[in-house]
Design a protein around this motif. Structure first.
Motif, PDB file in Angstrom:
ATOM      1  N   VAL A   1      -2.643   5.748   4.087  1.00 47.89           N
ATOM      2  CA  VAL A   1      -3.352   4.760   4.767  1.00 47.89           C
ATOM      3  C   VAL A   1      -3.962   5.733   5.835  1.00 47.89           C
ATOM      4  O   VAL A   1      -3.335   6.179   6.829  1.00 47.89           O
ATOM      5  CB  VAL A   1      -2.725   3.574   5.234  1.00 47.89           C
ATOM      6  CG1 VAL A   1      -3.732   2.709   6.223  1.00 47.89           C
ATOM      7  CG2 VAL A   1      -2.186   2.779   3.974  1.00 47.89           C
TER       8      VAL A   1
ATOM      9  N   LEU B   1      -7.881   2.159   5.910  1.00 48.26           N
ATOM     10  CA  LEU B   1      -8.006   0.616   6.358  1.00 48.26           C
ATOM     11  C   LEU B   1      -8.678   0.450   7.811  1.00 48.26           C
ATOM     12  O   LEU B   1      -8.542   1.107   8.542  1.00 48.26           O
ATOM     13  CB  LEU B   1      -6.327   0.416   6.886  1.00 48.26           C
ATOM     14  CG  LEU B   1      -5.976  -1.200   6.913  1.00 48.26           C
ATOM     15  CD1 LEU B   1      -6.215  -1.868   5.391  1.00 48.26           C
ATOM     16  CD2 LEU B   1      -4.757  -1.134   7.471  1.00 48.26           C
TER      17      LEU B   1
ATOM     18  N   LEU C   1       1.041  -1.346  -0.038  1.00 50.38           N
ATOM     19  CA  LEU C   1       0.020  -0.022  -0.063  1.00 50.38           C
ATOM     20  C   LEU C   1       0.672   1.268  -0.022  1.00 50.38           C
ATOM     21  O   LEU C   1       0.507   2.213  -0.484  1.00 50.38           O
ATOM     22  CB  LEU C   1      -1.039   0.039   1.385  1.00 50.38           C
ATOM     23  CG  LEU C   1      -1.988  -0.993   1.074  1.00 50.38           C
ATOM     24  CD1 LEU C   1      -2.743  -1.048   2.325  1.00 50.38           C
ATOM     25  CD2 LEU C   1      -2.976  -0.914   0.001  1.00 50.38           C
TER      26      LEU C   1
ATOM     27  N   TRP D   1      -6.641   5.246   9.170  1.00 43.86           N
ATOM     28  CA  TRP D   1      -7.021   4.183   9.900  1.00 43.86           C
ATOM     29  C   TRP D   1      -8.470   4.290  10.426  1.00 43.86           C
ATOM     30  O   TRP D   1      -8.875   5.388  11.164  1.00 43.86           O
ATOM     31  CB  TRP D   1      -6.207   4.167  11.152  1.00 43.86           C
ATOM     32  CG  TRP D   1      -4.875   3.519  10.678  1.00 43.86           C
ATOM     33  CD1 TRP D   1      -3.900   4.214  10.004  1.00 43.86           C
ATOM     34  CD2 TRP D   1      -4.566   2.085  10.526  1.00 43.86           C
ATOM     35  NE1 TRP D   1      -2.870   3.591   9.608  1.00 43.86           N
ATOM     36  CE2 TRP D   1      -3.258   2.126   9.923  1.00 43.86           C
ATOM     37  CE3 TRP D   1      -4.872   0.904  11.006  1.00 43.86           C
ATOM     38  CZ2 TRP D   1      -2.473   1.165   9.751  1.00 43.86           C
ATOM     39  CZ3 TRP D   1      -4.052  -0.185  10.895  1.00 43.86           C
ATOM     40  CH2 TRP D   1      -2.871  -0.363   9.951  1.00 43.86           C
TER      41      TRP D   1
END
Length: 285
Positions: free
Chosen positions: A140, A96, A87, A142
């Motif tokens: 990414v 994610l 990623l 979270w």
């Protein structure tokens, strides 16, 4: 995704994906398709080997290889690191959603399953995120996403706050909740009642993190065919009144029940109308 956008009458801003740990690499085709359609993929990353039937609740909840303590202890670091590096190289925005619905008891990482505790969950979360940070996966985001605290969650699972990894380790607050109708223990439940307690508990965390309804849908019953359509209209109206709820993701699948937005003509019309109304209000602001 194009078919869904045409059905909904508006392009989706988010695309929800599910991947268990049998996949050695991220689902590139689905991720690229989401980006091509202008949507941010929400990658639900499930640390287990999901049954091929997709049965819920799963008949194989206990999978000793996937306890939270094993994850935190580094037993799966090679797999986690490979995904983090993949990623990072992809270099696109992705959300994610790791080990979601942790306050339920229907997954190997769930509350009370295989000896899991809230402390174990927080340890596993930080361990996984640290690996991603080391890999340089800066794009990414979270998403911490419990299930609504209701009769479906694990007995004595405790408040959502017990599972929260902390605002420094979370970018988005998610919340999953379904109106199961006669198939669920609560019977038919309106959107405001369905999400009230869960949203309140997320607010009690005292953060300024945005909230996303990461999974929701409704059954069709009662049998008059119009109840789901009314529920959809009520859902959008209720969420628009919540200033910190930024988005909702509809679970568009015929799975345990027919959750799809087009499970009936009335449901599809209500969804299209609600999305169109939301778009008009956003443009006016």
């Amino acid at each position: 995704m194009r078919a869904y956008n045409a059905m909904a009458g508006s392009p989706a801003q988010w695309m929800l994906l599910f991947c268990d740990w049998t996949l050695e690499h991220p689902p590139w085709q689905a991720l690229d398709a989401a980006r091509e359609q202008g949507a941010v993929p929400i990658l639900t990353w499930e640390p287990w080997h999901a049954p091929s039937t997709g049965e819920f609740p799963s008949p194989v909840v206990e999978q000793p290889r996937f306890t939270l303590l094993q994850i935190a202890a580094g037993e799966h670091d090679d797999h986690i690191r490979a995904w983090a590096q993949d990623l990072a190289r992809w270099g696109q925005d992705v959300v994610l959603r790791f080990a979601h619905e942790m306050n339920g008891n229907w997954y190997p990482w769930g509350a009370g399953v295989q000896g899991n505790t809230p402390e174990h969950y927080v340890q596993a979360w930080h361990h996984v995120r640290d690996i991603f940070e080391t890999a340089g996966a800066e794009r990414v985001r979270w998403c911490w996403a419990p299930n609504i605290p209701d009769g479906l969650t694990a007995e004595n699972s405790g408040p959502l706050t017990d599972y929260f990894p902390g605002p420094e380790a979370v970018d988005l607050l998610g919340l999953d909740g379904y109106n199961w109708g006669s198939a669920g223990p609560a019977g038919w439940i309106e959107p405001s009642a369905l999400f009230r307690r869960g949203i309140q508990e997320l607010r009690s965390l005292g953060t300024d993190l945005p909230i996303i309804i990461t999974e929701t849908a409704s059954a069709e019953d009662p049998e008059d065919g119009g109840a789901k359509a009314a529920w959809i209209t009520q859902l959008f109206a209720h969420l628009q009144q919540q200033g910190d709820v930024r988005a909702a993701v509809w679970f568009h699948l015929d799975k345990e029940l027919d959750w799809r937005i087009n499970s009936s003509p009335r449901a599809r019309t209500a969804y299209r109308n609600a999305v169109a109304q939301l778009g008009q209000e956003v443009m006016q602001k």
